[in-house]
Scaffold this motif. Structure first.
Motif, PDB file in Angstrom:
ATOM      1  N   VAL A 102      -8.980  -5.636  -2.046  1.00  4.45           N
ATOM      2  CA  VAL A 102      -9.391  -6.574  -3.349  1.00  4.45           C
ATOM      3  C   VAL A 102     -11.019  -6.727  -2.785  1.00  4.45           C
ATOM      4  O   VAL A 102     -10.844  -7.964  -2.881  1.00  4.45           O
ATOM      5  N   LYS A 103     -12.083  -6.841  -3.323  1.00  6.68           N
ATOM      6  CA  LYS A 103     -13.084  -7.206  -3.064  1.00  6.68           C
ATOM      7  C   LYS A 103     -13.928  -7.466  -4.444  1.00  6.68           C
ATOM      8  O   LYS A 103     -13.513  -6.518  -5.674  1.00  6.68           O
ATOM      9  N   GLU A 104     -14.543  -8.494  -5.190  1.00  6.89           N
ATOM     10  CA  GLU A 104     -14.489  -8.881  -6.700  1.00  6.89           C
ATOM     11  C   GLU A 104     -16.179  -9.308  -5.889  1.00  6.89           C
ATOM     12  O   GLU A 104     -15.823 -10.587  -5.462  1.00  6.89           O
ATOM     13  N   ARG A 158     -15.719  -5.376  -9.420  1.00 16.42           N
ATOM     14  CA  ARG A 158     -14.195  -5.363  -8.502  1.00 16.42           C
ATOM     15  C   ARG A 158     -13.900  -4.137  -7.101  1.00 16.42           C
ATOM     16  O   ARG A 158     -14.330  -2.841  -7.818  1.00 16.42           O
ATOM     17  N   LEU A 174     -12.282  -1.018  -5.178  1.00 16.12           N
ATOM     18  CA  LEU A 174     -10.780  -1.326  -4.172  1.00 16.12           C
ATOM     19  C   LEU A 174     -10.709   0.137  -3.616  1.00 16.12           C
ATOM     20  O   LEU A 174     -11.376   0.672  -4.145  1.00 16.12           O
ATOM     21  N   CYS A 217     -19.371 -12.585  -2.911  1.00 20.41           N
ATOM     22  CA  CYS A 217     -18.226 -12.296  -2.913  1.00 20.41           C
ATOM     23  C   CYS A 217     -16.867 -13.839  -3.026  1.00 20.41           C
ATOM     24  O   CYS A 217     -17.262 -14.825  -3.176  1.00 20.41           O
ATOM     25  N   ARG A 254     -14.002 -12.743  -4.863  1.00 26.37           N
ATOM     26  CA  ARG A 254     -11.911 -12.389  -4.031  1.00 26.37           C
ATOM     27  C   ARG A 254     -12.545 -11.666  -2.788  1.00 26.37           C
ATOM     28  O   ARG A 254     -13.114 -10.925  -2.609  1.00 26.37           O
ATOM     29  N   ASN A 255     -11.671 -11.823  -2.083  1.00 35.07           N
ATOM     30  CA  ASN A 255     -11.825 -11.300  -1.005  1.00 35.07           C
ATOM     31  C   ASN A 255     -10.405 -11.343   0.163  1.00 35.07           C
ATOM     32  O   ASN A 255     -10.250 -11.533   0.318  1.00 35.07           O
ATOM     33  N   TYR A 287     -20.264  -8.387 -12.697  1.00 32.95           N
ATOM     34  CA  TYR A 287     -19.100  -9.193 -11.131  1.00 32.95           C
ATOM     35  C   TYR A 287     -17.820  -7.526 -11.655  1.00 32.95           C
ATOM     36  O   TYR A 287     -17.965  -7.019 -12.862  1.00 32.95           O
ATOM     37  N   ILE A 308     -15.600  -6.443 -13.979  1.00 35.33           N
ATOM     38  CA  ILE A 308     -14.821  -6.416 -15.102  1.00 35.33           C
ATOM     39  C   ILE A 308     -15.241  -7.897 -16.210  1.00 35.33           C
ATOM     40  O   ILE A 308     -14.291  -7.969 -16.584  1.00 35.33           O
TER      41      ILE A 308
END
Length: 184
Positions: A20-22, A10, A12, A126, A128-129, A8, A114
């Motif tokens: 923020v992309k995770e 992240r 920035l 993805c 978090r977008n 995972y 992370i």
């Protein structure tokens, strides 16, 4: 037999605090697959040059993982994305990478690992977008750069080509080599 892990990470951007992309991706995938996924996710042109760098905790570059090895293996700390699995260089939470996506302006995303968990995904995803991605390529305005150097270029005289810049002497730029190198 080594356990398969899901990485995972992240992303920035120093250009946009809201970006923020995770991403969750298998550690047995290559850096080329991660690159392709990021390019697709951000709607970037995957043909542009790019590199990942492993870094220390102060973001100092260590090992480069490049899309195309221009040195043909002659430089020590360079690997090719296509031939390098994530598991070869990513092995702990908190680890940091830089992803240079705009080579000519040296713009990058900061990446932090992370979490690493046992498991396997069908494909990268993805999770978090937030925020808008910065433009992939930023080309400076050459007339603006020249005006900063006190070179007069009228709109009628400048057609966008270097040839139209009739300098009688490069001394007109009044620039030392350090300033020149910082521009290019």
């Amino acid at each position: 037999k080594k356990l398969r892990m899901i990485v995972y990470l992240r992303l920035l951007s120093p250009e946009n605090d809201e970006f923020v992309k995770e991403i969750a991706i298998n550690d047995n995938q290559s850096f080329a697959e991660l690159h392709d996924y990021i390019q697709e996710m951000l709607d970037y042109d995957p043909a542009q040059m790019a590199s990942f760098y492993t870094t220390d905790h102060n973001w100092n570059k260590e090992v480069e993982v490049t899309l195309v090895d221009m040195a043909y293996g002659e430089i020590g700390n360079v690997k090719e994305m296509q031939n390098t699995l994530l598991s070869e260089l990513i092995n702990q939470k908190g680890q940091r990478l830089l992803y240079i996506f705009d080579f000519f302006s040296e713009r990058a995303f900061f990446i932090e690992i992370i979490q690493l968990v046992d498991g396997h995904l069908e494909k990268a995803k993805c999770i978090r977008n937030d925020g808008k991605a910065p433009e992939q390529i930023m080309i400076g305005d050459i007339t603006g750069d020249l005006q900063k150097q006190n070179v007069s270029v009228g709109k009628d005289e400048f057609d966008g080509s270097v040839e139209s810049l009739n300098f009688s002497s490069l001394d007109e730029l009044d620039m030392d080599s350090e300033e020149f190198n910082s521009l290019y």
